[in-house]
Design a protein around this motif. Structure first.
Motif, PDB file in Angstrom:
ATOM      1  N   ARG A 161     -19.872 130.407 -12.290  1.00 23.28           N
ATOM      2  CA  ARG A 161     -19.508 131.054 -13.560  1.00 23.28           C
ATOM      3  C   ARG A 161     -18.571 132.235 -13.319  1.00 23.28           C
ATOM      4  O   ARG A 161     -18.683 133.264 -13.957  1.00 23.28           O
ATOM      5  CB  ARG A 161     -20.749 131.523 -14.330  1.00 23.28           C
ATOM      6  CG  ARG A 161     -21.769 130.459 -14.558  1.00 23.28           C
ATOM      7  CD  ARG A 161     -21.477 129.703 -15.836  1.00 23.28           C
ATOM      8  NE  ARG A 161     -22.107 128.385 -15.745  1.00 23.28           N
ATOM      9  CZ  ARG A 161     -21.639 127.288 -16.289  1.00 23.28           C
ATOM     10  NH1 ARG A 161     -20.530 127.307 -16.960  1.00 23.28           N
ATOM     11  NH2 ARG A 161     -22.252 126.150 -16.169  1.00 23.28           N
ATOM     12  N   LEU A 212     -14.321 121.362  -8.153  1.00 25.96           N
ATOM     13  CA  LEU A 212     -14.205 122.527  -9.029  1.00 25.96           C
ATOM     14  C   LEU A 212     -15.324 122.543 -10.076  1.00 25.96           C
ATOM     15  O   LEU A 212     -15.869 123.606 -10.408  1.00 25.96           O
ATOM     16  CB  LEU A 212     -12.828 122.492  -9.718  1.00 25.96           C
ATOM     17  CG  LEU A 212     -12.435 123.661 -10.602  1.00 25.96           C
ATOM     18  CD1 LEU A 212     -12.476 124.961  -9.832  1.00 25.96           C
ATOM     19  CD2 LEU A 212     -11.038 123.441 -11.174  1.00 25.96           C
ATOM     20  N   LEU A 213     -15.670 121.368 -10.586  1.00 31.61           N
ATOM     21  CA  LEU A 213     -16.757 121.278 -11.573  1.00 31.61           C
ATOM     22  C   LEU A 213     -18.039 121.882 -11.034  1.00 31.61           C
ATOM     23  O   LEU A 213     -18.743 122.615 -11.731  1.00 31.61           O
ATOM     24  CB  LEU A 213     -17.025 119.813 -11.913  1.00 31.61           C
ATOM     25  CG  LEU A 213     -16.195 119.202 -13.004  1.00 31.61           C
ATOM     26  CD1 LEU A 213     -16.387 117.712 -13.009  1.00 31.61           C
ATOM     27  CD2 LEU A 213     -16.597 119.783 -14.345  1.00 31.61           C
ATOM     28  N   ALA A 214     -18.342 121.554  -9.766  1.00 36.10           N
ATOM     29  CA  ALA A 214     -19.563 122.085  -9.157  1.00 36.10           C
ATOM     30  C   ALA A 214     -19.451 123.584  -8.971  1.00 36.10           C
ATOM     31  O   ALA A 214     -20.397 124.332  -9.231  1.00 36.10           O
ATOM     32  CB  ALA A 214     -19.821 121.393  -7.824  1.00 36.10           C
ATOM     33  N   PHE A 217     -11.430 131.441 -12.938  1.00 36.77           N
ATOM     34  CA  PHE A 217     -10.871 130.176 -12.480  1.00 36.77           C
ATOM     35  C   PHE A 217     -10.396 130.261 -11.031  1.00 36.77           C
ATOM     36  O   PHE A 217     -10.667 129.369 -10.224  1.00 36.77           O
ATOM     37  CB  PHE A 217      -9.715 129.749 -13.404  1.00 36.77           C
ATOM     38  CG  PHE A 217      -9.054 128.483 -12.966  1.00 36.77           C
ATOM     39  CD1 PHE A 217      -9.658 127.250 -13.195  1.00 36.77           C
ATOM     40  CD2 PHE A 217      -7.833 128.511 -12.296  1.00 36.77           C
ATOM     41  CE1 PHE A 217      -9.052 126.082 -12.773  1.00 36.77           C
ATOM     42  CE2 PHE A 217      -7.233 127.336 -11.868  1.00 36.77           C
ATOM     43  CZ  PHE A 217      -7.852 126.120 -12.110  1.00 36.77           C
ATOM     44  N   LEU A 266     -21.770 124.027  -4.817  1.00 40.28           N
ATOM     45  CA  LEU A 266     -22.871 124.618  -5.598  1.00 40.28           C
ATOM     46  C   LEU A 266     -23.503 125.791  -4.843  1.00 40.28           C
ATOM     47  O   LEU A 266     -24.391 126.445  -5.374  1.00 40.28           O
ATOM     48  CB  LEU A 266     -23.953 123.570  -5.868  1.00 40.28           C
ATOM     49  CG  LEU A 266     -23.743 122.612  -7.026  1.00 40.28           C
ATOM     50  CD1 LEU A 266     -24.777 121.505  -6.985  1.00 40.28           C
ATOM     51  CD2 LEU A 266     -23.836 123.339  -8.358  1.00 40.28           C
ATOM     52  N   LEU A 271     -10.929 112.063 -12.280  1.00 36.71           N
ATOM     53  CA  LEU A 271     -10.594 113.452 -11.938  1.00 36.71           C
ATOM     54  C   LEU A 271     -10.077 113.507 -10.504  1.00 36.71           C
ATOM     55  O   LEU A 271     -10.492 112.708  -9.663  1.00 36.71           O
ATOM     56  CB  LEU A 271     -11.828 114.343 -12.065  1.00 36.71           C
ATOM     57  CG  LEU A 271     -12.067 115.050 -13.406  1.00 36.71           C
ATOM     58  CD1 LEU A 271     -12.171 114.055 -14.547  1.00 36.71           C
ATOM     59  CD2 LEU A 271     -13.330 115.897 -13.353  1.00 36.71           C
ATOM     60  N   SER A 298     -18.639 118.621  -3.176  1.00 32.81           N
ATOM     61  CA  SER A 298     -19.133 119.044  -4.492  1.00 32.81           C
ATOM     62  C   SER A 298     -20.510 119.677  -4.352  1.00 32.81           C
ATOM     63  O   SER A 298     -20.803 120.706  -4.967  1.00 32.81           O
ATOM     64  CB  SER A 298     -19.218 117.855  -5.453  1.00 32.81           C
ATOM     65  OG  SER A 298     -17.952 117.290  -5.624  1.00 32.81           O
ATOM     66  N   ALA A 299     -21.365 119.039  -3.539  1.00 29.89           N
ATOM     67  CA  ALA A 299     -22.710 119.578  -3.323  1.00 29.89           C
ATOM     68  C   ALA A 299     -22.619 120.950  -2.650  1.00 29.89           C
ATOM     69  O   ALA A 299     -23.341 121.882  -3.023  1.00 29.89           O
ATOM     70  CB  ALA A 299     -23.534 118.616  -2.480  1.00 29.89           C
ATOM     71  N   VAL A 321     -18.636 109.831  -7.671  1.00 30.88           N
ATOM     72  CA  VAL A 321     -17.665 110.872  -8.015  1.00 30.88           C
ATOM     73  C   VAL A 321     -17.232 110.675  -9.472  1.00 30.88           C
ATOM     74  O   VAL A 321     -17.663 109.728 -10.127  1.00 30.88           O
ATOM     75  CB  VAL A 321     -16.417 110.799  -7.095  1.00 30.88           C
ATOM     76  CG1 VAL A 321     -16.765 111.149  -5.675  1.00 30.88           C
ATOM     77  CG2 VAL A 321     -15.751 109.437  -7.172  1.00 30.88           C
ATOM     78  N   PHE A 322     -16.403 111.574  -9.965  1.00 31.55           N
ATOM     79  CA  PHE A 322     -15.806 111.394 -11.293  1.00 31.55           C
ATOM     80  C   PHE A 322     -14.458 110.725 -11.059  1.00 31.55           C
ATOM     81  O   PHE A 322     -13.497 111.392 -10.628  1.00 31.55           O
ATOM     82  CB  PHE A 322     -15.662 112.737 -11.999  1.00 31.55           C
ATOM     83  CG  PHE A 322     -16.957 113.490 -12.087  1.00 31.55           C
ATOM     84  CD1 PHE A 322     -17.993 113.030 -12.887  1.00 31.55           C
ATOM     85  CD2 PHE A 322     -17.162 114.639 -11.353  1.00 31.55           C
ATOM     86  CE1 PHE A 322     -19.200 113.711 -12.951  1.00 31.55           C
ATOM     87  CE2 PHE A 322     -18.353 115.332 -11.418  1.00 31.55           C
ATOM     88  CZ  PHE A 322     -19.382 114.850 -12.213  1.00 31.55           C
ATOM     89  N   GLU A 375     -17.695 125.599 -10.743  1.00 32.87           N
ATOM     90  CA  GLU A 375     -17.838 126.216 -12.069  1.00 32.87           C
ATOM     91  C   GLU A 375     -19.292 126.187 -12.514  1.00 32.87           C
ATOM     92  O   GLU A 375     -19.787 127.130 -13.124  1.00 32.87           O
ATOM     93  CB  GLU A 375     -16.960 125.489 -13.094  1.00 32.87           C
ATOM     94  CG  GLU A 375     -15.487 125.840 -12.948  1.00 32.87           C
ATOM     95  CD  GLU A 375     -14.555 124.906 -13.714  1.00 32.87           C
ATOM     96  OE1 GLU A 375     -13.379 125.248 -13.839  1.00 32.87           O
ATOM     97  OE2 GLU A 375     -14.998 123.830 -14.153  1.00 32.87           O
ATOM     98  N   GLY A 376     -19.985 125.077 -12.186  1.00 33.36           N
ATOM     99  CA  GLY A 376     -21.399 124.958 -12.555  1.00 33.36           C
ATOM    100  C   GLY A 376     -22.236 126.023 -11.879  1.00 33.36           C
ATOM    101  O   GLY A 376     -23.182 126.539 -12.458  1.00 33.36           O
TER     102      GLY A 376
END
Lengths: 242, 295
Positions: free
Chosen positions: A110, A102-104, A113, A157, A95, A153-154, A91-92, A106-107
């Protein structure tokens, strides 16, 4: 049924060591393909070369929905829908749990928010992550919850195929049971899954088909009950009887 | 020491500190994100100053102080991306990346410094300050330009902190610094984020150059001393948090100001480096750091 993910002749060597040798497989929509094999048999290396993180295959082709993806860069493969978790909870750490997911989102999306945040929270809920801990820093979470953050996170996506690398490692029997329920829930929602697992009862319970690697080579594949009764598989795990 | 002297030492230390914070930020973010030490950082500071002079001063294009500063910062961002692409990216996955990039960034620094010499010559220049004169607040007499610098740098650091914590791009930059492989799997373009990080570091170094160039004389090697100070700041502070190097920068600025008063200008670097060595021995992760590479 058309394959979601297909590998043709995948090979990877490190110097003189052949880690993955000429592997072919395909996994159909909604199918769970279990991958077993002793330590060092090339299972995680296979995931590495499918995702190109951290390295690509030396030879062979990978097709996602019939489209070759082996020439794309790692983040492009992820954005197209090949999601992967690691054996160790990756993990990060500084964070928060929700920011990790959220990073995933956003990845992948697009979008704006609010939509991405909603997708991240939905993925955490789907993974069964406690809603009260969304803002806790990921590095301070216990192992099981870090694994859930990684899986969420996965999921954020919105993958076409989910590659789970030993999700049950380092977990207690109760936690393994929850992972098993989670996989069953994902399968129920039509998720396509490649699952590496050492916990054989878990692997055979959730997999539609099983393939077994040894020294980077595919030594057996088929229905789980047939595969675990295969003499070559027994020999790979237990050694040859003298 | 009377109160007036103490106040002016503290004022001078705080002004130095805020400048050092700006200079150290770029080194720290490149170290935490790319895992390398950028020896061209000092040359970036000098280039920022010369570009601002060229764009802003009457002897150059005469666009004025602020237009010169903004254009210099933007140009430095682009230069940072180019330098990263040419001197760092080719070695990204190399086992000896730290050593290789010490050599390539040192080479880059040398090339940039010599180019500055060729283009603008060795004669000293100075950027005309945005504001002349002095301001007196109670016991403190401050040059107006220093006050401008403090306000702009504080606003810049605050904006960078907000950007890193609150925006998707900032979050992605922090993520890639913490776990490159997981970041790739989340669909983040690591190559692009590395280039942007290097660009941001160069832009901030350029801004530091603009301020140094408007309170001191400029020369092509004007970045050498700030690079050393920024290194001391990063080592003293550690890189665990964005704010670590800011605290350390103020500590270094104030220590330098007291040391200059009591020990003298020439011995001050020795005092700072002695302190740095002591911290490396006693608390190698930095005074405000933890034992990890992260922002």
């Amino acid at each position: 049924m058309a394959a979601v993910l297909e590998a043709r002749g995948l090979s990877k060597s490190f110097g003189g060591l052949q880690a993955v040798v000429d592997i072919d497989f395909s996994v159909a929509q909604g199918e769970v393909l279990g991958i077993a094999g002793p330590n060092g048999s090339g299972k995680s290396t296979l995931f590495n070369i499918l995702t190109k993180v951290p390295f690509a295959a030396d030879r062979g082709a990978v097709l996602l929905d019939g489209r070759p993806i082996q020439r794309l860069r790692a983040h492009e493969i992820a954005r197209l829908g090949v999601a992967r978790t690691f054996q160790r909870e990756s993990v990060f750490p500084s964070l928060s749990a929700v920011d990790n997911v959220l990073l995933a989102a956003e990845g992948a999306r697009r979008g704006n928010f609010a939509a991405n945040l909603a997708a991240a929270e939905q993925a955490l809920d789907l993974a069964g992550f406690p809603a009260t801990l969304h803002n806790m820093v990921a590095g301070q979470l216990p192992v099981f919850l870090r694994k859930l953050v990684m899986i969420a996170s996965a999921l954020a996506l919105q993958p076409r195929v989910l590659l789970l690398d030993e999700p049950a490692s380092s977990l207690t029997p109760q936690e393994i049971e929850r992972i098993r329920d989670l996989i069953a829930k994902l399968v129920g929602e039509g998720m396509t899954i490649l699952l590496i697992e050492h916990v054989l009862p878990l692997l055979t319970a959730v997999s539609d088909r099983l393939m077994v690697l040894d020294h980077g080579t595919l030594i057996a594949s088929g229905l789980p009950a047939d595969v675990i009764a295969n003499p070559a598989v027994i020999e790979a795990y237990l050694g040859r009887e003298r | 020491m009377d109160l007036q002297t103490l106040v002016s030492i503290l004022e001078s230390g705080a002004a130095l500190g805020i400048l050092y914070a700006l200079m150290a930020f770029g080194l720290a973010i490149v170290w935490t994100t790319l895992g390398i030490f950028n020896f061209a950082h000092g040359a970036f500071i000098a280039t920022g100053a010369y570009l601002a002079w060229q764009f802003g001063n009457a002897a150059g294009f005469g666009l004025g102080y602020w237009a010169g500063a903004i254009l210099a910062v933007l140009a430095m961002f682009a230069l940072g991306v180019v330098v990263q692409t040419l001197l760092v990216r080719p070695f990204e996955r190399h086992r000896d990346i730290v050593l290789l990039t010490v050599i390539t960034t040192l080479a880059g620094a040398s090339i940039i410094t010599n180019l500055l010499n060729v283009i603008w010559g060795p004669r000293m220049k100075q950027i005309e300050p945005a504001l002349g004169g002095e301001v007196t607040v109670g016991l403190v007499h401050v040059r107006s330009q220093e006050l401008v610098m403090v306000v702009v740098v504080a606003a810049t650091l605050f904006a960078i902190g907000w950007f890193l914590l609150r925006t998707p791009l900032g979050r992605s930059m922090r993520a890639v610094a913490q776990n490159r492989e997981a970041a790739q799997l989340m669909g983040l373009d690591v190559r692009l984020l590395y280039a942007l990080t290097f660009g941001l570091a160069a832009a901030v170094a350029g801004l530091a150059g603009v301020f140094i160039g408007s309170i001191r004389f400029m020369s092509p090697t004007m970045g050498d001393d700030p690079l050393q100070k920024a290194l001391v700041v990063v080592i003293l502070g550690g890189v665990a948090r964005f704010t670590s190097s800011i605290y350390a920068a103020f500590a270094v600025g104030i220590i330098e100001a007291f040391s200059t008063y009591f020990v003298g200008l020439y011995w001050t670097p020795a005092v700072l480096f002695g302190l740095m060595i002591a911290v490396l021995i006693i608390k190698p992760e930095g005074l405000f750091g933890r034992r990890q590479r992260s922002v």
